[in-house]
Design an enzyme around this catalytic site. Structure first.
Site, PDB file in Angstrom:
ATOM      1  N   SER A  52      34.801  69.122 -15.914  1.00 30.18           N
ATOM      2  CA  SER A  52      33.861  68.313 -15.153  1.00 30.18           C
ATOM      3  C   SER A  52      34.649  67.145 -14.586  1.00 30.18           C
ATOM      4  CB  SER A  52      32.724  67.823 -16.049  1.00 30.18           C
ATOM      5  OG  SER A  52      31.728  67.226 -15.243  1.00 30.18           O
ATOM      6  N   GLU A  53      34.497  66.899 -13.284  1.00 33.75           N
ATOM      7  CA  GLU A  53      35.448  66.008 -12.604  1.00 33.75           C
ATOM      8  C   GLU A  53      35.346  64.550 -13.034  1.00 33.75           C
ATOM      9  OE1 GLU A  53      33.155  67.883 -11.075  1.00 33.75           O
ATOM     10  OE2 GLU A  53      32.300  66.891  -9.318  1.00 33.75           O
TER      11      GLU A  53
END
Lengths: 224, 211
Positions: B47-48
């Site tokens: 997840s960025e």
């Protein structure tokens, strides 16, 4: 003896001036240094340029700064959210300037500032509206856009623990922009849950070495 | 015709994600793919906002709002997961370390151009987030979308009319009506749902698609 700890958030932000550029850590509300922002609002300064991933959520943090009319310009990647009503209203009223930057370019430009680079060539955004008018170059068969570093006068970040030399560790995904903003600002102010004695932080796990941090304020676990 | 619902689409995408893949699932529809990744397969979800090894949502009441995903929802971390800052996170994409990202789209062109961040409407507040970095950074970009708009226009197009997110970055489109490859060679049908012929899909998209 060097002691970067400050007794209060108010004292730590006391020299942030009108027109300052201020990086603020956080992705949404995770890692948002709410107490430092509240102290900044209480100082009453305005015309600020804010660098944050978002443009405020709900009523706290960056949203409160915008609500109070203190922000002249915001540099961010994702301003429009279900709870960004204060930004939305200011934007539609034309009272806030928006520089929209892809999230990875935002991180890279902040990191470039901290690392002393003059500019970067990034593939992100090539051929899109967000690269219009910017210099491009083909390198090794791939197209890149020239982007400049983002510096700031101050960075306000949140960490889990710090010591009087400014070493920091973070908590979970609240880390987000903290380490790179700490490097990019002239004065970095960290709010932490605890200030611990020198040596209490394992040197193998310190994420931000104290050289990048000028001030540390203990906020306590309850409110942090 | 056996049009796939959103869960079936997610299940179809999940089937093409191999063991060991580093994967980013975009906000919205693509997050459903996680529900269909077989537990016996080690797949690393990124997840960025800064985590790798993302696990499912916590039980109600167990949320930790400093452990969230890019959609700002509470998540968990699997054993062996890791946290990192934003520059490292986007280096994972741009540096070509992420194997697959799955994104939603307004339009995809037959050559793999992607439009998914802005409708271009005047007055709309633009927001881009990590879409442009993900689109061009991952080794393979999959798009998951309904093939047609509500008014019946094809979202798989000869050339995008919405503002672009990235050029020539999408390799595959998973839709409710079929799966397509896109790229330098143009678009090709990989599979169609039961009851839909090549002739039907040509009519629906207005594209000279081949099987």
């Amino acid at each position: 003896m060097i002691d970067k700890s400050f007794d209060s958030a108010g004292a730590a932000v006391a020299d942030i001036h009108d027109g300052a550029s201020v990086m603020i850590g956080g992705f949404g509300t995770a890692g948002m240094p709410d107490q430092l922002i509240d102290a900044l609002i209480a100082r009453g300064v305005g015309d600020l340029t804010i660098i944050n991933n978002n443009a405020g959520n709900g009523e706290q943090g960056v949203a409160a700064l915008i609500r109070e009319g203190r922000v002249k310009k915001i540099i961010c990647s994702f301003p429009r959210q279900s709870d960004s009503h204060h930004f939305d209203a200011a934007y539609r009223a034309g009272s806030i300037e928006l520089e929209l930057v892809p999230q990875g370019n935002l991180a890279a430009r902040i990191q470039a500032a901290g690392a002393g680079l003059g500019a970067i060539f990034t593939p992100t955004g090539y051929g899109t509206l967000l690269a219009e008018g910017k210099e491009t170059r083909e390198i090794g068969g791939r197209n890149y856009v020239l982007e400049y570093p983002i510096h700031a006068d101050f960075a306000l970040i949140k960490a889990q623990q710090g010591d009087r030399w400014g070493n920091l560790i973070y908590r979970k995904t609240a880390r987000n922009f903290g380490p790179i903003m700490a490097m990019a600002a002239r004065t970095t102010i960290a709010q932490v849950s605890d200030i611990v004695p020198l040596g209490a932080l394992d040197p193998e796990v310190i994420v931000t070495p104290g050289i990048f941090v000028q001030r540390v304020v203990e906020i306590g676990r309850e409110s942090a | 015709m056996n049009r796939l619902n959103r869960d079936q689409m997610a299940e179809r995408v999940a089937r093409d994600i191999p063991e060991g893949a580093y994967v980013n699932l975009g906000i919205g529809l693509p997050t459903k793919v996680a529900n269909y990744l077989p537990q016996e397969r080690d797949i690393f979800l990124q997840s960025e906002n800064g985590l790798l090894g993302m696990g499912p949502a916590p039980a109600a009441g167990e949320e930790d709002w400093e452990l969230i995903n890019a959609g700002k929802q509470a998540v968990t971390l699997l054993s062996g997961g890791a946290f990192f800052h934003h520059a490292d996170s986007f280096a994972m994409m741009r540096g070509g370390h992420l194997d697959i990202c799955v994104l939603g789209a307004f339009q995809v062109s037959v050559h793999g151009d992607l439009a998914n961040w802005h409708t271009g409407e005047s007055g709309a507040i633009p927001a881009v987030g990590g879409a442009m970095d993900l689109a061009i950074g991952a080794r393979q970009t999959f798009v998951m979308m309904d093939l047609l708009t509500k008014s019946g226009e094809s979202k798989l197009v000869e050339a995008c009319t919405y503002p672009l997110t990235g050029l020539a970055c999408v390799s595959r489109v998973y839709s409710d009506l079929g799966v397509f490859s896109v790229g330098a060679e143009g678009a090709r049908v990989i599979e169609l749902v039961d009851g839909l012929s090549l002739e039907d899909i040509r009519k629906l998209t207005g594209l000279p698609l081949e099987g």
